[in-house]
Write a protein that holds these residues in place. Structure first.
Motif, PDB file in Angstrom:
ATOM      1  N   CYS A  84      43.728  42.867  43.592  1.00  0.00           N
ATOM      2  CA  CYS A  84      42.640  42.657  44.548  1.00  0.00           C
ATOM      3  C   CYS A  84      42.807  43.618  45.716  1.00  0.00           C
ATOM      4  O   CYS A  84      43.930  43.933  46.114  1.00  0.00           O
ATOM      5  N   ASP A  87      37.287  34.950  46.545  1.00  0.00           N
ATOM      6  CA  ASP A  87      37.397  34.499  45.159  1.00  0.00           C
ATOM      7  C   ASP A  87      38.834  34.131  44.782  1.00  0.00           C
ATOM      8  O   ASP A  87      39.778  34.360  45.530  1.00  0.00           O
ATOM      9  N   ARG A  88      38.961  33.600  43.594  1.00  0.00           N
ATOM     10  CA  ARG A  88      40.233  33.077  43.092  1.00  0.00           C
ATOM     11  C   ARG A  88      41.099  34.197  42.514  1.00  0.00           C
ATOM     12  O   ARG A  88      40.599  35.160  41.940  1.00  0.00           O
ATOM     13  N   HIS A  89      42.437  34.033  42.644  1.00  0.00           N
ATOM     14  CA  HIS A  89      43.366  35.050  42.140  1.00  0.00           C
ATOM     15  C   HIS A  89      44.418  34.463  41.203  1.00  0.00           C
ATOM     16  O   HIS A  89      45.379  35.148  40.854  1.00  0.00           O
ATOM     17  N   ARG A  95      36.420  28.491  42.295  1.00  0.00           N
ATOM     18  CA  ARG A  95      35.738  29.759  42.570  1.00  0.00           C
ATOM     19  C   ARG A  95      35.868  30.685  41.363  1.00  0.00           C
ATOM     20  O   ARG A  95      36.790  30.561  40.556  1.00  0.00           O
ATOM     21  N   PRO A  96      34.949  31.636  41.208  1.00  0.00           N
ATOM     22  CA  PRO A  96      35.096  32.605  40.111  1.00  0.00           C
ATOM     23  C   PRO A  96      36.309  33.501  40.324  1.00  0.00           C
ATOM     24  O   PRO A  96      36.755  33.705  41.455  1.00  0.00           O
ATOM     25  N   LYS A 135      43.629  40.261  49.184  1.00  0.00           N
ATOM     26  CA  LYS A 135      43.552  38.833  48.874  1.00  0.00           C
ATOM     27  C   LYS A 135      43.399  37.982  50.129  1.00  0.00           C
ATOM     28  O   LYS A 135      42.935  36.850  50.062  1.00  0.00           O
ATOM     29  N   LYS A 137      40.539  27.399  46.226  1.00  0.00           N
ATOM     30  CA  LYS A 137      39.601  28.253  45.486  1.00  0.00           C
ATOM     31  C   LYS A 137      39.620  27.970  43.984  1.00  0.00           C
ATOM     32  O   LYS A 137      39.145  28.786  43.192  1.00  0.00           O
ATOM     33  N   CYS A 189      38.442  36.713  40.854  1.00  0.00           N
ATOM     34  CA  CYS A 189      38.151  37.926  41.631  1.00  0.00           C
ATOM     35  C   CYS A 189      37.740  39.076  40.702  1.00  0.00           C
ATOM     36  O   CYS A 189      38.475  39.422  39.772  1.00  0.00           O
ATOM     37  N   CYS A 195      39.559  38.027  50.628  1.00  0.00           N
ATOM     38  CA  CYS A 195      38.713  37.868  49.443  1.00  0.00           C
ATOM     39  C   CYS A 195      38.357  36.394  49.253  1.00  0.00           C
ATOM     40  O   CYS A 195      39.237  35.530  49.280  1.00  0.00           O
TER      41      CYS A 195
END
Length: 309
Positions: free
Chosen positions: A275, A283-285, A263-264, A278, A260, A266, A281
């Motif tokens: 989050c 999106d990125r963390h 990716r944008p 996760k 990810k 989170c 999800c």
């Protein structure tokens, strides 16, 4: 109102409200009202429902604030609809049970034959909160479950998982079924190939056990893509989970997180510092210096410390 639809958030409430407006064009007018009440006390106190309002679409917090000043709101109510019920209890558990207690009190005060009170709960996951809702607040409930895995949770099927290597899967299965039979018991075994079916059929003894239905799952390295989903399901089933599965899943999640990188970040992580889940999800963390470096919007240097107001 005749019906109150409780949604998990204002966006979903807005969507349902617009749908009701569309349906009203081809059926009798429902005169829906979208109810969103903030924290200001006077807002709930001064709220006036329009005459002829049949349906209220709202959120748990807004409805509870209104009930503080309109305790008789549920007297005329026929249908309390809980949309995405598992999300409602996860995000607003305290508010939901306060609403249900209020509804129950009105039901006990006024028993009606012509238009009885009804709770309609719609969701995708069965959990202990939904079970409590059915047992404590529904009289003679009608339960419809279309997903087999949710039916297993509802039926309290015991979930057992064994981790093994792919090459040892058949022998592990035969060991699991190696009971001394005292009473015949039906056993349904799913395999991945005809060859496995023949091996298991030749080697499996008659099985016995207690009367409680049991589901035994063998998880190998070939099932890595399903490990996270299996873990989430076992947690919901309150099953005994091997520590190896947690370790295996952690590795799978780390590998997914690495993919990810572009990716944008989170939005929940940015807004709240954590989050919601996760594991699902998209999106990125993790911070990516290339993407997350603050943009310079002016010639003034960005402050390195201070208070956010």
């Amino acid at each position: 109102p005749l019906a109150v639809i409780v949604c998990p958030g204002w966006k979903k409430a807005q969507f349902i409200f617009e749908l009701l407006g569309d349906y009203s064009m081809s059926s009798r007018p429902l005169h829906p009202v979208l109810l969103t009440i903030g924290l200001h006390k006077d807002e709930a106190k001064n709220m006036k429902l329009p005459r002829g309002c049949d349906v209220i679409v709202t959120t748990p917090h807004s409805l509870l604030r209104l009930l503080t000043y309109r305790s008789l709101l549920f007297l005329r109510l026929c249908h309390l609809v809980l949309d995405e019920v598992q999300v409602l209890f996860f995000e607003a558990n305290e508010q939901m049970f306060a609403i249900l207690d209020n509804f129950k009190k009105n039901v006990e005060v006024e028993e009606r034959e012509s238009a009885p009170h009804q709770i309609v709960a719609v969701g995708v996951h069965w959990n202990r909160h939904v079970d409590h809702l059915v047992r404590e607040f529904m009289k003679d409930p009608y339960i419809v479950i279309t997903a087999l895995e949710e039916a297993a949770l509802y039926g309290n099927v015991q979930q057992v998982v064994h981790l093994c290597l792919e090459c040892e899967k058949t022998s592990t299965l035969l060991q699991v079924l190696d009971f001394v039979p005292s009473q015949a018991q039906k056993t349904l075994i799913f395999t991945c190939s005809v060859a496995e079916t023949e091996i298991v059929c030749k080697g499996s003894p008659a099985e016995q056990g207690d009367k409680k239905t049991k589901s035994v799952l063998l998880l190998t390295e070939r099932n890595a893509s399903h490990a996270v989903g299996v873990l989430r399901y076992l947690e919901r089933a309150d099953a005994k989970i091997p520590s190896e599965l947690y370790e295996f899943t952690a590795g799978v999640l780390e590998a997914k997180e690495d993919k990810k990188a572009r990716r944008p970040l989170c939005p929940y992580l940015k807004a709240f510092g954590f989050c919601k889940d996760k594991r699902i999800c998209p999106d990125r963390h993790h911070i990516n210096p290339e993407m997350d470096i603050p943009r310079k919007l002016s010639n003034e240097s960005l402050p390195g410390f201070g208070h956010i107001r």
